[in-house]
Design a protein around this motif. Sequence first.
Motif, PDB file in Angstrom:
ATOM      1  N   UNK B  60      34.960  -5.706 -10.209  1.00 51.36           N
ATOM      2  CA  UNK B  60      35.988  -5.808  -9.174  1.00 51.36           C
ATOM      3  C   UNK B  60      36.065  -4.528  -8.354  1.00 51.36           C
ATOM      4  N   UNK B  64      34.432  -3.785  -4.649  1.00 46.19           N
ATOM      5  CA  UNK B  64      35.482  -3.572  -3.655  1.00 46.19           C
ATOM      6  C   UNK B  64      35.163  -2.330  -2.824  1.00 46.19           C
ATOM      7  N   UNK B 252      49.074 -18.298  -8.302  1.00 48.52           N
ATOM      8  CA  UNK B 252      47.715 -18.851  -8.363  1.00 48.52           C
ATOM      9  C   UNK B 252      47.437 -19.766  -7.173  1.00 48.52           C
ATOM     10  N   UNK B 255      47.358 -17.458  -3.732  1.00 43.50           N
ATOM     11  CA  UNK B 255      46.182 -16.587  -3.647  1.00 43.50           C
ATOM     12  C   UNK B 255      44.909 -17.419  -3.740  1.00 43.50           C
ATOM     13  N   UNK B 259      41.788 -17.738  -0.790  1.00 37.53           N
ATOM     14  CA  UNK B 259      40.375 -17.396  -0.967  1.00 37.53           C
ATOM     15  C   UNK B 259      39.519 -18.638  -1.175  1.00 37.53           C
ATOM     16  N   UNK B 300      36.245  -9.463   4.545  1.00 36.48           N
ATOM     17  CA  UNK B 300      36.496  -9.444   3.098  1.00 36.48           C
ATOM     18  C   UNK B 300      37.605  -8.468   2.754  1.00 36.48           C
ATOM     19  N   UNK B 303      40.879  -9.865   3.624  1.00 37.91           N
ATOM     20  CA  UNK B 303      41.282 -10.874   2.639  1.00 37.91           C
ATOM     21  C   UNK B 303      41.870 -10.221   1.395  1.00 37.91           C
ATOM     22  N   UNK B 304      41.223  -9.151   0.920  1.00 38.68           N
ATOM     23  CA  UNK B 304      41.746  -8.451  -0.256  1.00 38.68           C
ATOM     24  C   UNK B 304      43.139  -7.932   0.034  1.00 38.68           C
ATOM     25  N   UNK B 307      45.619 -10.727   0.102  1.00 42.16           N
ATOM     26  CA  UNK B 307      45.815 -11.233  -1.253  1.00 42.16           C
ATOM     27  C   UNK B 307      46.731 -10.337  -2.061  1.00 42.16           C
ATOM     28  N   UNK B 308      46.478  -9.033  -1.983  1.00 41.26           N
ATOM     29  CA  UNK B 308      47.317  -8.086  -2.723  1.00 41.26           C
ATOM     30  C   UNK B 308      48.744  -8.099  -2.201  1.00 41.26           C
ATOM     31  N   UNK B 311      50.584 -11.200  -3.338  1.00 38.86           N
ATOM     32  CA  UNK B 311      50.926 -11.160  -4.747  1.00 38.86           C
ATOM     33  C   UNK B 311      52.098 -10.211  -5.012  1.00 38.86           C
ATOM     34  N   UNK B 312      52.063  -9.053  -4.336  1.00 38.86           N
ATOM     35  CA  UNK B 312      53.162  -8.100  -4.484  1.00 38.86           C
ATOM     36  C   UNK B 312      54.463  -8.703  -3.980  1.00 38.86           C
ATOM     37  N   UNK B 315      55.957 -11.036  -6.377  1.00 32.75           N
ATOM     38  CA  UNK B 315      56.579 -10.326  -7.481  1.00 32.75           C
ATOM     39  C   UNK B 315      57.947  -9.805  -7.111  1.00 32.75           C
TER      40      UNK B 315
END
Lengths: 430, 330
Positions: B60, B64, B252, B255, B259, B300, B303-304, B307-308, B311-312, B315
Amino acid sequence: MARKHSLTAGISGLSITSLVALTACGDDSGDGGGDANAWVLTGGGWPQIEEDFERWNDESPEQAIDVEAYENDAYKEQIRTAVGAGEAPTLIMSWTGGALLEYVESDRVIPLTEHTGELEDRVHEAVWQNGVIDDETYAVPLNDVQPVVMYYNQEVFDEVGLDIPETWSDVEEAIEVFNDNDIAPFSLAGGSTWPALMWLQYLTDRHGGEEQFAGVIEDGESWSNESILFALETIQELGENGGFIDTYNGISAAQNEDAQLLADGQAAMLLQGSWVYATINMDFPEFAESGDFGFTTFPELEEGQGDPSNIVGNPANYWSVSADAPEEEQEDAIAYLSEHLYNDEAVDAMLDAGSLPPLNDISDRIEGTEAEDFLTFADELVAEANHFQLSWDQAVMPEHEQVLMDNLSEILSGNITPEEFAENMDSATS
Amino acid sequence: MTETAAPRSTDAPESPQGPKVADEAKRPRPTTPPKKSGIHRQGPSFLMAVPAVALFGLFALVPLFGVIAISFLDWQTVRGTVEWVGTSNWETVLSDRSFTWRALELTVYFVVGSYLFQMPTALLLGVFMAGAQKYRALLSVLYFLPLLFSSVAVGLTFQSLFSPNYGISAALSWLPLPNDWLSNPNLVMFVMVFVVGWCFIPFHALLYQAGVRQIPQTMYEAATLDGAGRVRQFFSITLPQLRYTFITSSTLMLVGSLTYFDLIYVLTGGSPANAVRILPLDMYIEGFSSHNLGNASVIAVILVAIGLALSLLLNVLSGSTKMQSDKAGA
C-alpha cells in the motif's frame, strides 16, 4: 480508528497497486534459457500460428522459439511497456501504423530488408508496404489479410424485391424501401464503437480518396477535412434516418450481435471485417448454409473522388525483431521469418480455416477449399485494390487511439457535431 | 473486508465471559487497581503486527509513494524516456483536461446512487434474514448467490440480458420497457447502479443479518411487554443497535463505489458517450489505453485523497470516538 484508516487506504490503494503491478508485468516475460521468444494472441486464426511455431521448433530445435499466448487487450497493454523496458519478446507483433513508427523512431526494432527478399516477392505489394518505413522493411506480415467487406442477407432483399446496392443512390433507395418494410438496412455494433470506424474510413476514402487520411496522419493536416466531415455527417444521418438499425448504440460486437441480426433477417446488410465470415459459419451455420449469405464491396459514391477499388481493414498482423534481444536470438528470429513464414503447411492451414494469406499466387490453392467463394472474392478484392488502408485506430499514434474512439462514440450518440469532432482531434493530436 | 466486522462478533458472545467474571469476583480485591502494564501487553502484540505492517507497507505505502512520484513524471514507455515535468501533469488533469471534472461528477452520482440503492435494501434484507424460520435460511442462500459470481461473468450475462434485440426487452415486448438500457446515456448510470447493487447487496445484507442477531432478545421481550409494535421495535431497538454495522457497511459501500471498476469496464467500457466513465475507469483508460501514465497517476492520487477524506468524514460524522459500547440500553 487506525484500522479503519488502513482499510480505506488499502481499498483506495488498490487502484494504485494494480497500476504499478500491471506496469511491472512485462518483467517476467522470460528469456526461455537463451531461446528466442514470441508473444501471440489467443483466438482468431492464432491456433494455426502456434502450430506453425511448433513445426519450426521440431524442424530446427537448435533455433527454437518459445511462444506465449495473450488475450488481445492484455497484449496491447503489455507490449508497449515491455518494449519500453527492453524486455520485449524477440518477435514483436504489431498492426504496424503508429505503434511501428514509434518502435522504429525509438530504435526498438531492427531493419529486416536484407533478409526478406524472397518473402517480399510473394506478398501483395499493398500489404507489404505497411511494414516499410523510409524504404526499409521493419515488419513482415505473419497471418491473413483482413479487408472490410459488406455482408448481406439475400432472403431479405428478395422479400422486398431489391438488388444489392452498388452505388450510394442504391443505398438511399434501399434505406427507404427497407424502412417501409420494418427491416433495418444496416446492422451496426455501435456500442463497441470500432465497427463504426469502418464506415468512417470507407466514406472518407470514397469521398476524397486515400490522400485525405494520409494528409492528416503524415503531414499533420487538420482533421477538419472536407471528406472526413462528410463521412461523419453521413454516419449521423444514417443513424437518424433509419439507415442503421435503431438500437445500434446498444449493440456489442463482442458477442457477435451485429452478425446475429444479419443472420436473423432483422438487418439486411452488415459492414464488417473478413473475420465475420468465419464467425457466421461457426455461430449461425443455418444462415451460412441457406445460400442467402452474401458478400460484396462497399458501394461506390457517385460524386466521390476516391477509387472504388480502395479497401480498408487490417492488411495483416506483422512481426518485427526486437533490437534489445541478444544477437543470437535475433538471428534465430530472422531465420524463422525468412525461411519459414507462409510455408506450404501454414498456408493450407489458413485456407482451411477460411482465412486468406496475403500472397500473390494464391488463387490456385484456393480452389477446392471449403470457403472457396469467399476466399476468391477476398483475394480478388485485395489483389485489385488500388490502395489498402490500415484501420485508423492502428494508423494513428498509440496515444491518440483512445481520443479517436472516444470522439467517434460521441458522434454515434449525437453528442457532438462533425466540426467538434475535428476540433477535438486537432487539439489532441497537434 | 470482513476485518472491520470482526470486532462486533468477538465482543458479542457473552457466555465465555461469564465464568471469568465469576472467578474474578471470588478473588480478593487488590488494594491498588492493577496497573495497565503497557510493556507486558504491548510487546507480543507489536511483534504480531509486524507481518501486517510489512505487507501494508510493501503493497500500500510503496505503491502509493510510487504513484505520487509518477504523477510528476512524463514517462514515455516505448521511448524509455522518463522526464521530471513538475506539476505539469497536475495542471493538465485539473485544468486543461475537461474530462476530469466530468468523471468526478459521474463518480459522485455513482457513489450516491449506489448508496441510496444498496443501504436501505441491504438493511431491510439483513433484518428479514435474521429471523429464525427455515424459509428465511433458504432465501438467504439464494440472496447470497450474486456475491459468488465473478464480475466478468456478471458483466457478460447482463450484457446479454440488456441486449436491445435479444435481451429482456425483446423477450417481454408486451411490457412498455425501454430497449436502450446500455445505449441511452441517461439510463446507463441507473443500470450500472442497479447491477453493482445486485452484486454487493448480499454482502451488506449479511453484515446486517449478523448485526441483528447480536441484539439481545431481552430487549425485544421488554419492548413487547411495554406494548411496542414491530415497527416501533424496528426504529427504537434494531436501528440504534445496528449503528456500528451501519458505519462499517456504509464505509465499505461508499469507498467501494468510489473505486469500483471491473463490472463497469466489462459491461460498458465507459460508453455510450462516456456516460459512466467514473474516475477509476478514467484512470485505467488514461493510463493503459491512452498510454499516459503521468495523468493516470494524478487521477489515482486524487482517488486516494477522496477515499481517505470520505472515510475520515464518516468517522467524524458517526462520532465513532465517542462510542463506548453498543450494549448500553437502547
